[in-house]
Design a protein around this motif. Structure first.
Motif, short mmCIF file in Angstrom:
data_model
loop_
_atom_site.label_atom_id
_atom_site.label_comp_id
_atom_site.label_asym_id
_atom_site.label_seq_id
_atom_site.Cartn_x
_atom_site.Cartn_y
_atom_site.Cartn_z
N CYS A 109 0.85 -1.19 0.00
CA CYS A 109 0.00 0.00 0.00
C CYS A 109 0.88 1.24 0.00
O CYS A 109 1.90 1.30 0.71
CB CYS A 109 -0.89 -0.02 1.25
SG CYS A 109 -1.98 1.43 1.35
N CYS A 114 -7.12 -1.78 1.20
CA CYS A 114 -6.07 -2.08 2.17
C CYS A 114 -6.70 -2.37 3.53
O CYS A 114 -7.68 -1.75 3.93
CB CYS A 114 -5.11 -0.90 2.26
SG CYS A 114 -3.80 -1.15 3.48
N HIS A 159 0.24 4.06 1.17
CA HIS A 159 0.06 4.91 2.35
C HIS A 159 1.09 4.59 3.43
O HIS A 159 1.97 5.40 3.71
CB HIS A 159 -1.38 4.74 2.89
CG HIS A 159 -1.68 5.58 4.09
ND1 HIS A 159 -2.53 5.14 5.08
CD2 HIS A 159 -1.27 6.81 4.46
CE1 HIS A 159 -2.62 6.08 6.01
NE2 HIS A 159 -1.87 7.11 5.66
N ARG A 160 1.04 3.40 4.00
CA ARG A 160 2.01 3.03 5.03
C ARG A 160 2.65 1.67 4.76
O ARG A 160 3.20 1.04 5.66
CB ARG A 160 1.33 3.01 6.42
CG ARG A 160 1.02 4.39 6.97
CD ARG A 160 2.30 5.20 7.22
NE ARG A 160 1.99 6.54 7.71
CZ ARG A 160 1.80 7.59 6.91
NH1 ARG A 160 1.86 7.46 5.59
NH2 ARG A 160 1.54 8.78 7.43
N GLY A 161 2.59 1.21 3.52
CA GLY A 161 3.37 0.04 3.12
C GLY A 161 2.81 -1.31 3.53
O GLY A 161 3.48 -2.34 3.37
N VAL A 162 1.59 -1.33 4.06
CA VAL A 162 1.01 -2.61 4.47
C VAL A 162 0.74 -3.47 3.22
O VAL A 162 0.46 -2.94 2.14
CB VAL A 162 -0.29 -2.33 5.27
CG1 VAL A 162 -1.15 -3.58 5.43
CG2 VAL A 162 0.08 -1.77 6.64
N TYR A 210 -5.47 -1.72 6.40
CA TYR A 210 -5.06 -0.83 7.49
C TYR A 210 -6.01 0.38 7.61
O TYR A 210 -6.70 0.55 8.61
CB TYR A 210 -3.61 -0.39 7.23
CG TYR A 210 -2.86 0.19 8.41
CD1 TYR A 210 -3.44 0.33 9.66
CD2 TYR A 210 -1.53 0.59 8.26
CE1 TYR A 210 -2.73 0.87 10.73
CE2 TYR A 210 -0.81 1.12 9.32
CZ TYR A 210 -1.42 1.26 10.56
OH TYR A 210 -0.72 1.79 11.60
N HIS A 211 -6.08 1.23 6.56
CA HIS A 211 -6.97 2.40 6.61
C HIS A 211 -8.00 2.40 5.48
O HIS A 211 -8.64 3.41 5.23
CB HIS A 211 -6.16 3.70 6.53
CG HIS A 211 -5.01 3.75 7.48
ND1 HIS A 211 -3.73 3.40 7.10
CD2 HIS A 211 -4.95 4.09 8.79
CE1 HIS A 211 -2.91 3.53 8.13
NE2 HIS A 211 -3.62 3.94 9.18
N GLY A 212 -8.07 1.26 4.75
CA GLY A 212 -9.16 1.11 3.78
C GLY A 212 -8.98 1.80 2.45
O GLY A 212 -9.95 1.91 1.69
N TRP A 213 -7.79 2.31 2.14
CA TRP A 213 -7.63 2.92 0.81
C TRP A 213 -7.96 1.89 -0.25
O TRP A 213 -7.54 0.74 -0.17
CB TRP A 213 -6.18 3.40 0.61
CG TRP A 213 -5.80 4.61 1.43
CD1 TRP A 213 -6.37 5.05 2.58
CD2 TRP A 213 -4.72 5.50 1.14
NE1 TRP A 213 -5.74 6.16 3.05
CE2 TRP A 213 -4.71 6.47 2.18
CE3 TRP A 213 -3.76 5.60 0.14
CZ2 TRP A 213 -3.79 7.51 2.22
CZ3 TRP A 213 -2.83 6.63 0.18
CH2 TRP A 213 -2.86 7.59 1.20
S1 FES Z 1 -1.46 1.52 5.02
FE1 FES Z 1 -2.86 1.02 3.52
S2 FES Z 1 -4.47 2.41 3.83
FE2 FES Z 1 -2.99 2.99 5.27
#
Ligand code: FES
Ligand SMILES: [Fe+2]
Length: 337
Positions: free
Chosen positions: A48, A68, A50-53, A70-73
């Protein structure tokens, strides 16, 4: 470590469910595959932006995007971020993106194009030699260099020792009957990326060269990218090995074999097989035992090693470890096995 500009198998088609993303590794590249709204497969970098998840830890939403965990992007099939829940509706203006990959679904597998010099595919993925009957698909990790695994399938001297109880053309338990028989093999190296071998009848009858498409007799082959065919028509065996290097000492095997004859004309089925076949485990354990001291330059050779060595040179050339691929050639060798 992994020759690029090739199609590699991400997973068997049957394993990629609707709404359930899957992680697939190719060399050091981590990819996520998932099915879109109409069931068509897509592949994105499994990270991802955003934060690499890992996106493979997320889920597929109803609109066919991957969200994703983590935060649903949410990402579409091209890897464009389409929705950022924390912004609220209608506020999505970013050009955030993760890389996407070309995907195909054919021959009962989902394939991903791993680009090198060519972003776009230069050929189509293909497996050869399908015949009616029930085929099984098995996926496994081998903790050995992929070249060693490829070479093993072209090694005519090993079955009598490694597979005395499982090799499909052995009629008796060879462990109890260790007599070795002389056979003569003919082989071809072609196009700098293929090796084929087949054995010659002992009575000297001329033999028509078998092909994978039309294996009139037993044929064993290798072709890039890291694929073996082992077709033992005398035992109705057809096995296709696709190897995907993950590192210098690990590879993924995507294996498919004809396991039961057809029940009638046109009967063709594919099933997932989750348990490792004994014959695969026998080779894997031996090769993994050699990996700790893996150093191909120290190997000693005999004439029966010629086909494995041709495959090794092809792979070394693909990895830029050999200046040239082997030249086109026809050769013969004898082996007691
Ligand atoms: S790490 Fe994927 S939406 Fe934040
Ligand atoms: Fe084997």
């Amino acid at each position: 470590m992994l020759a690029r500009d090739h199609w590699y198998i991400a997973c068997p088609s049957l394993k990629l469910a609707e709404r359930k993303p899957l992680a697939a590794q190719f060399g050091d590249l981590q990819v996520v595959v998932f099915r879109g709204k109409n069931g068509e497969p897509h592949a994105l970098l499994d990270r991802c932006c955003h934060r690499g998840v890992k996106l493979s830890r997320g889920r597929v939403s109803e609109n066919g995007c991957i969200a994703c965990g983590y935060h649903g992007w949410e990402y579409d099939a091209q890897g464009n971020v389409q929705h950022i829940p924390s912004l609220g509706d209608g506020k999505m203006r970013s050009k955030f993106q993760v890389p996407s990959f070309h995907v195909r679904e054919t021959h009962h597998y989902v394939w991903v194009w791993i680009p090198g010099e060519s972003e776009a595919p230069t050929y189509e993925p293909e497996l050869r030699g399908f015949a009616p009957g029930t085929w099984i698909q098995f996926s496994g990790i081998w903790k050995c260099n992929v070249s060693a695994a490829v070479e093993n399938q072209l090694d005519t001297a090993h079955p009598v020792f490694s597979h005395p109880t499982t090799y499909p053309t052995f009629e008796t338990d060879r462990e109890l009957n260790p007599e070795l028989f002389l056979s003569t093999w003919r082989g071809h190296v072609e196009d700098g990326n293929k090796v084929e071998i087949y054995f010659l009848p002992t009575d000297g009858t001329p033999v028509q060269r078998p092909t994978i498409e039309n294996p009139g007799s037993n044929i064993t082959a290798f072709e890039m990218p890291y694929r073996n065919y082992v077709f033992l028509t005398s035992a109705n065996v057809r096995a296709i090995y696709n190897w995907i290097p993950l590192s210098e000492d690990t590879g993924r095997l995507e294996y498919m074999s004809l396991s039961w004859p057809p029940k009638g004309p046109g009967d063709f089925k594919v099933r997932i097989w989750d348990e490792e076949l004994e014959i695969l485990a026998q080779d894997r354990v031996l090769l993994e035992s050699a990996q700790g001291t893996y150093n191909p330059s120290r190997d000693k050779h005999v004439p029966a090693d010629r086909p494995p060595l041709a495959a090794r040179q092809i792979i070394h050339h693909a990895h830029q470890l050999a200046a040239a691929p082997p030249k086109d050639q026809e050769f013969e060798f004898e082996v007691y096995a």
